[in-house]
Design a protein around this motif. Structure first.
Motif, PDB file in Angstrom:
ATOM      1  N   LEU A  96      -6.293  44.287  10.337  1.00 35.87           N
ATOM      2  CA  LEU A  96      -5.051  44.101   9.600  1.00 35.87           C
ATOM      3  C   LEU A  96      -3.969  43.507  10.505  1.00 35.87           C
ATOM      4  CD1 LEU A  96      -3.554  44.472   6.911  1.00 35.87           C
ATOM      5  CD2 LEU A  96      -2.908  46.758   7.708  1.00 35.87           C
ATOM      6  N   LEU A  97      -3.888  44.012  11.721  1.00 35.44           N
ATOM      7  CA  LEU A  97      -2.907  43.491  12.677  1.00 35.44           C
ATOM      8  C   LEU A  97      -3.156  42.007  12.953  1.00 35.44           C
ATOM      9  CD1 LEU A  97      -0.536  44.090  14.572  1.00 35.44           C
ATOM     10  CD2 LEU A  97      -2.218  44.717  16.310  1.00 35.44           C
ATOM     11  N   ARG A  98      -4.421  41.638  13.161  1.00 31.54           N
ATOM     12  CA  ARG A  98      -4.755  40.217  13.401  1.00 31.54           C
ATOM     13  C   ARG A  98      -4.426  39.374  12.179  1.00 31.54           C
ATOM     14  NH1 ARG A  98      -5.000  35.667  13.043  1.00 31.54           N
ATOM     15  NH2 ARG A  98      -6.437  34.173  13.958  1.00 31.54           N
ATOM     16  N   GLY A  99      -4.706  39.904  11.000  1.00 26.26           N
ATOM     17  CA  GLY A  99      -4.441  39.151   9.783  1.00 26.26           C
ATOM     18  C   GLY A  99      -2.963  38.943   9.520  1.00 26.26           C
ATOM     19  N   VAL A 100      -2.184  40.011   9.608  1.00 26.56           N
ATOM     20  CA  VAL A 100      -0.752  39.923   9.315  1.00 26.56           C
ATOM     21  C   VAL A 100       0.013  39.335  10.497  1.00 26.56           C
ATOM     22  CG1 VAL A 100       1.313  41.265   8.781  1.00 26.56           C
ATOM     23  CG2 VAL A 100      -0.846  41.815   7.652  1.00 26.56           C
ATOM     24  N   GLY A 101      -0.260  39.834  11.683  1.00 19.72           N
ATOM     25  CA  GLY A 101       0.447  39.364  12.868  1.00 19.72           C
ATOM     26  C   GLY A 101      -0.038  38.036  13.386  1.00 19.72           C
ATOM     27  N   GLY A 102      -1.216  37.627  12.941  1.00 19.32           N
ATOM     28  CA  GLY A 102      -1.794  36.378  13.417  1.00 19.32           C
ATOM     29  C   GLY A 102      -0.994  35.147  13.050  1.00 19.32           C
ATOM     30  N   VAL A 103      -0.107  35.279  12.060  1.00 17.18           N
ATOM     31  CA  VAL A 103       0.733  34.147  11.671  1.00 17.18           C
ATOM     32  C   VAL A 103       1.593  33.709  12.858  1.00 17.18           C
ATOM     33  CG1 VAL A 103       2.545  33.400  10.084  1.00 17.18           C
ATOM     34  CG2 VAL A 103       0.694  34.862   9.268  1.00 17.18           C
ATOM     35  N   ALA A 104       1.926  34.643  13.732  1.00 17.85           N
ATOM     36  CA  ALA A 104       2.719  34.307  14.922  1.00 17.85           C
ATOM     37  C   ALA A 104       1.956  33.360  15.846  1.00 17.85           C
ATOM     38  CB  ALA A 104       3.097  35.578  15.674  1.00 17.85           C
ATOM     39  N   LEU A 105       0.641  33.336  15.733  1.00 19.66           N
ATOM     40  CA  LEU A 105      -0.164  32.442  16.566  1.00 19.66           C
ATOM     41  C   LEU A 105       0.017  30.978  16.173  1.00 19.66           C
ATOM     42  CD1 LEU A 105      -3.475  34.518  16.658  1.00 19.66           C
ATOM     43  CD2 LEU A 105      -1.726  34.363  18.435  1.00 19.66           C
ATOM     44  N   ASN A 106       0.598  30.742  15.004  1.00 22.09           N
ATOM     45  CA  ASN A 106       0.789  29.364  14.539  1.00 22.09           C
ATOM     46  C   ASN A 106       1.857  28.617  15.331  1.00 22.09           C
ATOM     47  OD1 ASN A 106      -1.177  29.602  12.600  1.00 22.09           O
ATOM     48  ND2 ASN A 106       0.243  29.916  10.912  1.00 22.09           N
ATOM     49  N   VAL A 107       2.712  29.343  16.032  1.00 27.95           N
ATOM     50  CA  VAL A 107       3.794  28.711  16.789  1.00 27.95           C
ATOM     51  C   VAL A 107       3.200  27.823  17.884  1.00 27.95           C
ATOM     52  CG1 VAL A 107       5.790  29.130  18.272  1.00 27.95           C
ATOM     53  CG2 VAL A 107       5.349  30.622  16.314  1.00 27.95           C
ATOM     54  N   ASP A 108       3.591  26.580  17.905  1.00 31.87           N
ATOM     55  CA  ASP A 108       3.141  25.597  18.896  1.00 31.87           C
ATOM     56  C   ASP A 108       1.630  25.353  18.879  1.00 31.87           C
ATOM     57  OD1 ASP A 108       5.741  25.158  19.837  1.00 31.87           O
ATOM     58  OD2 ASP A 108       5.590  26.818  21.268  1.00 31.87           O
ATOM     59  N   ALA A 109       0.961  25.696  17.798  1.00 32.97           N
ATOM     60  CA  ALA A 109      -0.491  25.487  17.704  1.00 32.97           C
ATOM     61  C   ALA A 109      -0.772  24.159  17.008  1.00 32.97           C
ATOM     62  CB  ALA A 109      -1.140  26.630  16.939  1.00 32.97           C
ATOM     63  N   SER A 110      -1.993  23.684  17.179  1.00 30.20           N
ATOM     64  CA  SER A 110      -2.395  22.439  16.522  1.00 30.20           C
ATOM     65  C   SER A 110      -2.329  22.613  15.007  1.00 30.20           C
ATOM     66  CB  SER A 110      -3.813  22.051  16.941  1.00 30.20           C
ATOM     67  OG  SER A 110      -4.752  22.979  16.410  1.00 30.20           O
ATOM     68  N   GLU A 111      -2.182  21.506  14.309  1.00 28.67           N
ATOM     69  CA  GLU A 111      -2.107  21.555  12.845  1.00 28.67           C
ATOM     70  C   GLU A 111      -3.399  22.113  12.250  1.00 28.67           C
ATOM     71  OE1 GLU A 111      -1.609  18.512   9.076  1.00 28.67           O
ATOM     72  OE2 GLU A 111      -0.632  17.997  10.963  1.00 28.67           O
ATOM     73  N   GLU A 112      -4.532  21.747  12.837  1.00 28.19           N
ATOM     74  CA  GLU A 112      -5.823  22.251  12.346  1.00 28.19           C
ATOM     75  C   GLU A 112      -5.884  23.771  12.473  1.00 28.19           C
ATOM     76  OE1 GLU A 112     -10.624  21.567  12.834  1.00 28.19           O
ATOM     77  OE2 GLU A 112      -9.303  20.887  14.434  1.00 28.19           O
ATOM     78  N   PHE A 113      -5.466  24.303  13.629  1.00 31.08           N
ATOM     79  CA  PHE A 113      -5.465  25.752  13.807  1.00 31.08           C
ATOM     80  C   PHE A 113      -4.524  26.418  12.819  1.00 31.08           C
ATOM     81  CE2 PHE A 113      -3.659  29.654  15.481  1.00 31.08           C
ATOM     82  CZ  PHE A 113      -4.794  30.390  15.738  1.00 31.08           C
ATOM     83  N   GLN A 114      -3.342  25.847  12.622  1.00 31.46           N
ATOM     84  CA  GLN A 114      -2.377  26.437  11.698  1.00 31.46           C
ATOM     85  C   GLN A 114      -2.957  26.544  10.295  1.00 31.46           C
ATOM     86  OE1 GLN A 114       1.435  24.469  11.830  1.00 31.46           O
ATOM     87  NE2 GLN A 114       1.522  24.565  14.063  1.00 31.46           N
ATOM     88  N   GLN A 115      -3.643  25.488   9.856  1.00 33.35           N
ATOM     89  CA  GLN A 115      -4.254  25.522   8.525  1.00 33.35           C
ATOM     90  C   GLN A 115      -5.391  26.535   8.455  1.00 33.35           C
ATOM     91  OE1 GLN A 115      -5.233  21.452   7.647  1.00 33.35           O
ATOM     92  NE2 GLN A 115      -3.160  20.993   6.925  1.00 33.35           N
ATOM     93  N   LEU A 116      -6.270  26.513   9.448  1.00 32.39           N
ATOM     94  CA  LEU A 116      -7.380  27.467   9.459  1.00 32.39           C
ATOM     95  C   LEU A 116      -6.879  28.900   9.569  1.00 32.39           C
ATOM     96  CD1 LEU A 116      -9.947  25.589  11.711  1.00 32.39           C
ATOM     97  CD2 LEU A 116     -10.243  26.196   9.304  1.00 32.39           C
ATOM     98  N   ASN A 117      -5.893  29.122  10.408  1.00 30.79           N
ATOM     99  CA  ASN A 117      -5.350  30.462  10.600  1.00 30.79           C
ATOM    100  C   ASN A 117      -4.681  30.966   9.323  1.00 30.79           C
ATOM    101  OD1 ASN A 117      -4.808  32.772  12.250  1.00 30.79           O
ATOM    102  ND2 ASN A 117      -2.689  32.089  12.377  1.00 30.79           N
ATOM    103  N   THR A 118      -3.941  30.106   8.667  1.00 32.45           N
ATOM    104  CA  THR A 118      -3.204  30.501   7.465  1.00 32.45           C
ATOM    105  C   THR A 118      -4.117  30.711   6.268  1.00 32.45           C
ATOM    106  OG1 THR A 118      -1.249  29.319   8.253  1.00 32.45           O
ATOM    107  CG2 THR A 118      -1.339  29.823   5.897  1.00 32.45           C
TER     108      THR A 118
END
Length: 153
Positions: A96-118
């Protein structure tokens, strides 16, 4: 019946994801190059992780799958109920922490990662968190954290 289906499915997904982590020690599959892999998984084509970290995460995920099978009553339970119950709640909380808090990983990340992560990584973690929580609450095993649910499937 429902606990069996949820437990089997959850364990299969955790084990498959663990298998992918182990596979990544040898190949960037399903991506075509190491650069594409790093961009999609870490958010930057320059990012790296030690190969041992893939093995550790893969082993942890396969172990989590075995734990879920155990709590679902599909394989023999090993160890004290309280320890297994605490491990299930920790697994659910970590996902749950990775799922909810993982959005913070999108900062300064590649566009592909942001889409996959989201749209893949975060929702998958939240879903797995809910499913592991359900398996634990419906397992009938004592827990160090929450009361036992005595509902029959």
């Amino acid at each position: 019946m429902l606990r069996t289906v949820v437990g089997t499915t959850t364990a299969a997904v955790l084990t498959a994801i663990g298998g992918m982590h182990v596979l990544w020690t040898a190949t960037p599959w399903p991506w075509h190059s190491d650069s594409e892999f790093r961009s999609a998984v870490f958010g930057s084509s320059e990012s790296t992780a030690p190969l041992a970290s893939y093995l550790l995460m893969g082993g942890a995920l396969v172990g989590a799958g075995a734990l879920v099978l155990s709590q679902a009553g599909l394989v023999p339970r090993v160890g004290p109920d309280r320890l297994r119950g605490g491990a299930m709640y920790a697994l659910s909380g970590g996902l749950l922490l990775r799922g909810v808090g993982g959005v913070a990983l999108n900062v300064d990340a590649s566009e592909e990662f942001q889409q996959l992560n989201t749209f893949v990584y975060a929702p998958l973690c939240i879903g797995l968190a809910a499913l592991t929580y359900y398996v634990q609450c419906s397992s009938g095993a004592d827990s160090a954290v929450a009361p036992r649910v005595t509902r029959e499937d």
